[in-house]
Design a protein around this motif. Structure first.
Motif, PDB file in Angstrom:
ATOM      1  N   GLY A 215       0.831  -1.211   0.000  1.00 53.50           N
ATOM      2  CA  GLY A 215       0.000   0.000   0.000  1.00 53.50           C
ATOM      3  C   GLY A 215       0.861   1.254   0.000  1.00 53.50           C
ATOM      4  N   ASP A 216       0.276   2.327  -0.517  1.00 61.71           N
ATOM      5  CA  ASP A 216       0.985   3.618  -0.487  1.00 61.71           C
ATOM      6  C   ASP A 216       1.392   3.981   0.940  1.00 61.71           C
ATOM      7  N   GLU A 217       0.498   3.629   1.891  1.00 60.89           N
ATOM      8  CA  GLU A 217       0.755   4.012   3.281  1.00 60.89           C
ATOM      9  C   GLU A 217       1.979   3.292   3.828  1.00 60.89           C
ATOM     10  N   ALA A 218       2.224   2.063   3.356  1.00 59.42           N
ATOM     11  CA  ALA A 218       3.414   1.330   3.828  1.00 59.42           C
ATOM     12  C   ALA A 218       4.682   2.039   3.361  1.00 59.42           C
ATOM     13  N   ILE A 219       4.670   2.458   2.094  1.00 56.51           N
ATOM     14  CA  ILE A 219       5.847   3.146   1.545  1.00 56.51           C
ATOM     15  C   ILE A 219       6.058   4.492   2.242  1.00 56.51           C
TER      16      ILE A 219
ATOM     17  N   ARG B 268       7.828   4.716  -8.844  1.00 57.22           N
ATOM     18  CA  ARG B 268       8.603   4.657  -7.607  1.00 57.22           C
ATOM     19  C   ARG B 268       8.683   3.217  -7.107  1.00 57.22           C
ATOM     20  N   VAL B 269       9.885   2.800  -6.803  1.00 56.53           N
ATOM     21  CA  VAL B 269      10.108   1.424  -6.356  1.00 56.53           C
ATOM     22  C   VAL B 269       9.919   1.356  -4.842  1.00 56.53           C
ATOM     23  N   SER B 270       9.182   0.344  -4.408  1.00 55.95           N
ATOM     24  CA  SER B 270       8.994   0.202  -2.957  1.00 55.95           C
ATOM     25  C   SER B 270      10.299  -0.250  -2.318  1.00 55.95           C
ATOM     26  N   HIS B 271      10.467   0.085  -1.044  1.00 60.69           N
ATOM     27  CA  HIS B 271      11.669  -0.332  -0.319  1.00 60.69           C
ATOM     28  C   HIS B 271      11.657  -1.855  -0.162  1.00 60.69           C
ATOM     29  N   GLY B 272      12.828  -2.467  -0.346  1.00 65.92           N
ATOM     30  CA  GLY B 272      12.918  -3.912  -0.126  1.00 65.92           C
ATOM     31  C   GLY B 272      12.543  -4.292   1.293  1.00 65.92           C
ATOM     32  N   ALA B 273      12.769  -3.361   2.214  1.00 68.34           N
ATOM     33  CA  ALA B 273      12.470  -3.633   3.617  1.00 68.34           C
ATOM     34  C   ALA B 273      10.988  -3.915   3.847  1.00 68.34           C
ATOM     35  N   ILE B 274      10.135  -3.413   2.945  1.00 74.96           N
ATOM     36  CA  ILE B 274       8.705  -3.685   3.112  1.00 74.96           C
ATOM     37  C   ILE B 274       8.437  -5.182   3.001  1.00 74.96           C
ATOM     38  N   LEU B 275       9.153  -5.845   2.106  1.00 69.78           N
ATOM     39  CA  LEU B 275       8.995  -7.296   2.001  1.00 69.78           C
ATOM     40  C   LEU B 275       9.452  -7.980   3.286  1.00 69.78           C
ATOM     41  N   ASN B 276      10.508  -7.437   3.890  1.00 67.17           N
ATOM     42  CA  ASN B 276      10.957  -7.999   5.173  1.00 67.17           C
ATOM     43  C   ASN B 276       9.900  -7.792   6.257  1.00 67.17           C
ATOM     44  N   CYS B 277       9.196  -6.672   6.176  1.00 67.56           N
ATOM     45  CA  CYS B 277       8.117  -6.423   7.142  1.00 67.56           C
ATOM     46  C   CYS B 277       6.995  -7.438   6.950  1.00 67.56           C
ATOM     47  N   PHE B 278       6.660  -7.722   5.685  1.00 60.07           N
ATOM     48  CA  PHE B 278       5.656  -8.757   5.428  1.00 60.07           C
ATOM     49  C   PHE B 278       6.136 -10.102   5.977  1.00 60.07           C
TER      50      PHE B 278
ATOM     51  N   TYR C  79       6.183  -2.303  -6.708  1.00 59.20           N
ATOM     52  CA  TYR C  79       5.603  -0.958  -6.710  1.00 59.20           C
ATOM     53  C   TYR C  79       4.355  -0.918  -5.838  1.00 59.20           C
ATOM     54  N   ALA C  80       3.962   0.298  -5.487  1.00 64.98           N
ATOM     55  CA  ALA C  80       2.713   0.462  -4.744  1.00 64.98           C
ATOM     56  C   ALA C  80       1.579  -0.186  -5.537  1.00 64.98           C
ATOM     57  N   GLY C  81       0.760  -0.918  -4.845  1.00 62.50           N
ATOM     58  CA  GLY C  81      -0.366  -1.592  -5.492  1.00 62.50           C
ATOM     59  C   GLY C  81      -0.073  -3.027  -5.881  1.00 62.50           C
ATOM     60  N   ASP C  82       1.185  -3.405  -5.888  1.00 59.68           N
ATOM     61  CA  ASP C  82       1.525  -4.799  -6.244  1.00 59.68           C
ATOM     62  C   ASP C  82       0.977  -5.761  -5.191  1.00 59.68           C
ATOM     63  N   GLU C  83       0.481  -6.879  -5.684  1.00 63.53           N
ATOM     64  CA  GLU C  83       0.036  -7.943  -4.791  1.00 63.53           C
ATOM     65  C   GLU C  83       1.068  -9.061  -4.827  1.00 63.53           C
ATOM     66  N   LEU C  84       1.462  -9.505  -3.654  1.00 60.12           N
ATOM     67  CA  LEU C  84       2.506 -10.518  -3.548  1.00 60.12           C
ATOM     68  C   LEU C  84       2.005 -11.687  -2.718  1.00 60.12           C
ATOM     69  N   VAL C  85       2.300 -12.885  -3.179  1.00 65.12           N
ATOM     70  CA  VAL C  85       2.005 -14.073  -2.370  1.00 65.12           C
ATOM     71  C   VAL C  85       3.309 -14.556  -1.762  1.00 65.12           C
ATOM     72  N   LEU C  86       3.318 -14.628  -0.443  1.00 69.56           N
ATOM     73  CA  LEU C  86       4.492 -15.158   0.251  1.00 69.56           C
ATOM     74  C   LEU C  86       4.264 -16.659   0.449  1.00 69.56           C
ATOM     75  N   LYS C  87       5.145 -17.458  -0.127  1.00 74.87           N
ATOM     76  CA  LYS C  87       5.049 -18.910   0.060  1.00 74.87           C
ATOM     77  C   LYS C  87       6.262 -19.379   0.855  1.00 74.87           C
ATOM     78  N   ALA C  88       6.002 -20.137   1.888  1.00 70.92           N
ATOM     79  CA  ALA C  88       7.082 -20.657   2.738  1.00 70.92           C
ATOM     80  C   ALA C  88       7.008 -22.169   2.786  1.00 70.92           C
ATOM     81  N   VAL C  89       8.122 -22.801   2.531  1.00 72.29           N
ATOM     82  CA  VAL C  89       8.213 -24.260   2.611  1.00 72.29           C
ATOM     83  C   VAL C  89       9.181 -24.616   3.731  1.00 72.29           C
ATOM     84  N   VAL C  90       8.780 -25.567   4.571  1.00 72.95           N
ATOM     85  CA  VAL C  90       9.653 -26.000   5.666  1.00 72.95           C
ATOM     86  C   VAL C  90      10.743 -26.888   5.080  1.00 72.95           C
ATOM     87  N   LYS C  91      11.939 -26.324   5.018  1.00 69.50           N
ATOM     88  CA  LYS C  91      13.048 -27.070   4.417  1.00 69.50           C
ATOM     89  C   LYS C  91      13.703 -28.011   5.411  1.00 69.50           C
ATOM     90  N   GLN C  92      13.777 -27.595   6.668  1.00 69.47           N
ATOM     91  CA  GLN C  92      14.570 -28.360   7.642  1.00 69.47           C
ATOM     92  C   GLN C  92      14.015 -28.123   9.042  1.00 69.47           C
TER      93      GLN C  92
END
Lengths: 85, 143
Positions: free
Chosen positions: B25-29, B57-67, B95-108
């Motif tokens: 969201g714009d507010e996150a950026i 405008r490119v969103s900060h990579g840190a936003i993904l870390n926040c997610f 970018y603002a408005g992008d929808e991302l799916v976070l997928k996590a697999v238990v490796k170990q």
């Protein structure tokens, strides 16, 4: 996986190189007390990396029961040879 | 507001997969820009970002870390989690408005340390393009 103790130590050196920021020379006598960077959190990373690299699993408290890297290598060898003792 | 989920170490199986959808969201950026004062022009200057070859405008990579932090603490494994490490690689600009799916697999699962290792991927849009990926170590408390 058939490995000798020296091959295990060589592989451990590679893992230490990946994990520690400062250079740490792996010897059988090396222990955590001798390496300032080797704290409890880094120890966890080390165990995670060793389990993955050697394809072995340790029991709770088992690694902490080893006194130095040589004993740790012996424990890895036991697991590689399928020994549970 | 949803409560954090609560997976115990014993409940978690190697190979299992969990996911969550996030939207930048714009507010996150703007919040991240205001709080941490990262006003690099690629994040705050639309004209500059386009001239630099981006779609805006490119969103900060840190936003993904926040997610990711939200995912670990609230979704999987949830309330018992302590994030030990997160090694991320950013593959595509977001970018603002992008929808991302976070997928996590238990490796170990590392029984002796009470730690789970997750391989995580952020997949972008309908085409599920790999926007970021990484490996995460999470220690689980008993309670």
């Amino acid at each position: 996986m058939n490995m000798t103790r020296s091959e295990v130590l060589e592989r451990l050196q590679e893992i230490f190189d990946d994990i520690f920021l400062d250079e740490v020379v792996v010897t059988p006598e090396l222990s955590a007390k001798q390496v300032e960077e080797w704290d409890s959190l880094l120890h966890i990373s080390l165990v995670v990396a060793v389990e993955e690299a050697f394809g072995v699993k340790f029991r709770v408290g088992e690694v902490e029961g080893t006194g130095n890297v040589g004993e740790f290598a012996d424990l890895i060898l036991k697991r590689l040879n399928g020994t549970n003792a | 507001m949803r409560s954090p989920r609560d997976f115990s170490f014993q409940e978690i199986e190697e190979g299992s997969e969990y996911s969550e959808t996030y939207r930048i969201g714009d507010e996150a950026i703007s919040s991240l820009t205001d709080v941490f004062e990262d006003r690099s022009p690629v994040h705050v200057d639309e004209v500059y970002a386009r001239e630099a070859g981006f779609e805006g405008r490119v969103s900060h990579g840190a936003i993904l870390n926040c997610f990711l932090s939200h995912f670990i603490g609230m979704r999987f494994p949830g309330r018992r989690s302590m994030l030990l490490s997160a090694n991320m690689s950013y593959r595509l600009p977001c970018y603002a408005g992008d929808e991302l799916v976070l997928k996590a697999v238990v490796k170990q699962k590392v029984e002796s340390a009470g730690v789970v290792v997750l391989d995580v991927r952020f997949l972008k849009g309908d085409r599920e393009e790999l926007a970021a990926s990484g490996r995460v170590q999470v220690k689980l408390r008993d309670v």
